[in-house]
Write a protein that holds these residues in place. Sequence first.
Motif, PDB file in Angstrom:
ATOM      1  N   GLY A 133       2.657   1.909  -3.058  1.00 50.61           N
ATOM      2  CA  GLY A 133       1.794   2.501  -4.080  1.00 50.61           C
ATOM      3  C   GLY A 133       1.823   4.015  -4.033  1.00 50.61           C
ATOM      4  O   GLY A 133       1.897   4.674  -5.065  1.00 50.61           O
TER       5      GLY A 133
ATOM      6  N   ARG B 124      -8.380   7.149   2.646  1.00 49.70           N
ATOM      7  CA  ARG B 124      -8.433   6.108   3.666  1.00 49.70           C
ATOM      8  C   ARG B 124      -9.276   6.520   4.864  1.00 49.70           C
ATOM      9  O   ARG B 124     -10.105   5.773   5.340  1.00 49.70           O
ATOM     10  CB  ARG B 124      -6.998   5.838   4.125  1.00 49.70           C
ATOM     11  CG  ARG B 124      -6.855   4.625   4.995  1.00 49.70           C
ATOM     12  CD  ARG B 124      -6.390   3.496   4.128  1.00 49.70           C
ATOM     13  NE  ARG B 124      -6.517   2.212   4.781  1.00 49.70           N
ATOM     14  CZ  ARG B 124      -5.471   1.443   5.071  1.00 49.70           C
ATOM     15  NH1 ARG B 124      -4.251   1.849   4.819  1.00 49.70           N
ATOM     16  NH2 ARG B 124      -5.651   0.254   5.597  1.00 49.70           N
TER      17      ARG B 124
ATOM     18  N   PHE C 193      -3.876  10.011  -0.165  1.00 44.13           N
ATOM     19  CA  PHE C 193      -4.107   8.650   0.314  1.00 44.13           C
ATOM     20  C   PHE C 193      -4.824   8.694   1.666  1.00 44.13           C
ATOM     21  O   PHE C 193      -5.808   7.990   1.895  1.00 44.13           O
ATOM     22  CB  PHE C 193      -2.780   7.901   0.435  1.00 44.13           C
ATOM     23  CG  PHE C 193      -2.905   6.598   1.152  1.00 44.13           C
ATOM     24  CD1 PHE C 193      -3.490   5.502   0.522  1.00 44.13           C
ATOM     25  CD2 PHE C 193      -2.471   6.455   2.471  1.00 44.13           C
ATOM     26  CE1 PHE C 193      -3.628   4.301   1.185  1.00 44.13           C
ATOM     27  CE2 PHE C 193      -2.612   5.257   3.139  1.00 44.13           C
ATOM     28  CZ  PHE C 193      -3.189   4.183   2.499  1.00 44.13           C
TER      29      PHE C 193
ATOM     30  N   MET D 222       0.833  -1.200   0.000  1.00 44.52           N
ATOM     31  CA  MET D 222       0.000   0.000   0.000  1.00 44.52           C
ATOM     32  C   MET D 222       0.870   1.254   0.000  1.00 44.52           C
ATOM     33  O   MET D 222       0.774   2.101  -0.866  1.00 44.52           O
ATOM     34  CB  MET D 222      -0.881  -0.015   1.256  1.00 44.52           C
ATOM     35  CG  MET D 222      -2.137   0.825   1.074  1.00 44.52           C
ATOM     36  SD  MET D 222      -3.186   0.103  -0.201  1.00 44.52           S
ATOM     37  CE  MET D 222      -3.767   1.560  -1.004  1.00 44.52           C
TER      38      MET D 222
END
Lengths: 310, 264
Positions: free
Chosen positions: A4, A257, A253, A1
């Motif tokens: 990424g 999230r 991100f 993750m």
Amino acid sequence: MIEGIFVEGLIFSVMALGILISYRILDIADLTCDGSVATGAAVAAICITNGWSIPAAMVLAFIAGVLCGLCTAAIHNHLHIPGLLAGILTMTMLYSVNLRILGNKANVPLVRVDTMYDFFHQIFAFMPQAFASLAGTLLMVLVVKVIFDLFFRCDMGVAIGALGGNEQVVISLGMNVSTLKYIGLGLSNGLIALSGAMLAQYQGFADANLGQGMVVQGLAAIMLGEFLFRSNRISLITLRVILGSIIYKGLMFLGRRYGYLVGITPNDFKLLTGLLVIISLIIASTRTKMAEDKARKEAVARVMEDKKNA
Amino acid sequence: MLDIKHVTKVFFPGTVNEKVALQDINLHINEGDVVCVIGSNGSGKSTLFNMIAGTFPVTAGTITLDGKDITKAPEYKRAFEIGRIFQDPTKGTSANMSIQDNMALSLRKGMRGLKYSLNQEKKNFFRQILEPVGLQDRLEDNVGLLSGGQRQALTLIMACMSHPKLLLLDEHTAALDPANARIVMELTEKYIAQEKFTAMMITHNMQFAIEFGNRLIMMDEGKIILEASGDEKRNLTVPDLIARFREIRNKDFADDEGLLTEGN
């Protein structure tokens, strides 16, 4: 993750470097970017699905981007239209051009073909695929950064830097301002298209709407980077842009999230990015003002001191 | 050297704002001449410089430099042979770049290639020529950090480094405080004497115009109304100039007196 985020940030940083040339170095607010990033993605995707080698596809994407930049520069130079409007014109025209490149489809998937990332997975076979992608992207970005730094330390690069600060200086040195703008905007959009080509391969498709709002995102990344440290050395400025890009992607991100906790959805990201740019601008101008205030107070104190001593 | 023939400049022709800024100017400048240009505001001094440098096109007439017709050449091409320093100290240097980058650029004229810009040899050379103005230890500082006087001194050094055939000084010390103006002026004199430059200088200081250089021209309403050179120029006095101005223009000088200082 987490890998990424870094890969996305690094791909994004190549585009931010392109925006750095137009926005910071040339001092032209060039909106061509929103179109040329999609052009890069489209050209690379079509080349790869038609069986071209990956390096050839990337080079062609870069050249396509350079052509987009040359188009903006031509409109700006010869019709004496401000850079902002010239960029908007090119960007708008590019939307149609990009759909044409994609064969009148809104997006072209890159499935069942080998991309740059499959190649990275092969050469870095000893590590997990996510890390291999990261290593390959990092390597590419480093190469771009080093070439970028070298270019802006050579005579021509320094001249382009001078142009943004003061056009008259460049004229006085016997250089054609138009030519330098062609070169600067061409390189800028070349990098932006290269970033688009990398992004298309990473996410597995090219999309005509890929570029929407990219300039503002790039600016956000550049400004975030500028909070990290001050410098007038090109190698540190480009490092700052790369770090800023990664931080920006990291923030996005976190928004994806944990945003739902405060009711933020990905639909809000454009608004938030814009606000981020505005806040950065406010902080930067407040900083300048505070420094000026401080200098003024010190000057007054010195004057009073001199008067007392006299 | 420089031949200005029948140069006329009309701004905004055909509109209500039409203004004749230069009216059939003829001027010949020989190699090594140092010409002081005086005149009140709006007399056409700066327009004359703009015509020579190519900032705006002439409306009529020709300008020849060293036998080459440059009337239609763009400003950047003329800059190969003409160095120009403006009144505004921010015009001559790029603020967001270091001193050494600015200097490296001005080493030569014309389009740049991909050669690496700086090396130790160049830096040492820059340090050496910056010594007289006390900037030798600030090569890596951004030019934006310098004072107006320091920036103008740097501009002058940069303009002289490329050895222009003609140096145009457009009131280049007028925006500076007296101390800095003197430093920049001394540097100007030193370079002109040392490199034997052909130069034209606009000044508001009549006393200075009499003392400096070998020729003097006075402009008014777009015309050259007085020319003096050699002994004739050296023997002039400020009251002479004012009297001659009155005589030629047959108008009261009082309006313009404030704009021409008699020296300090």
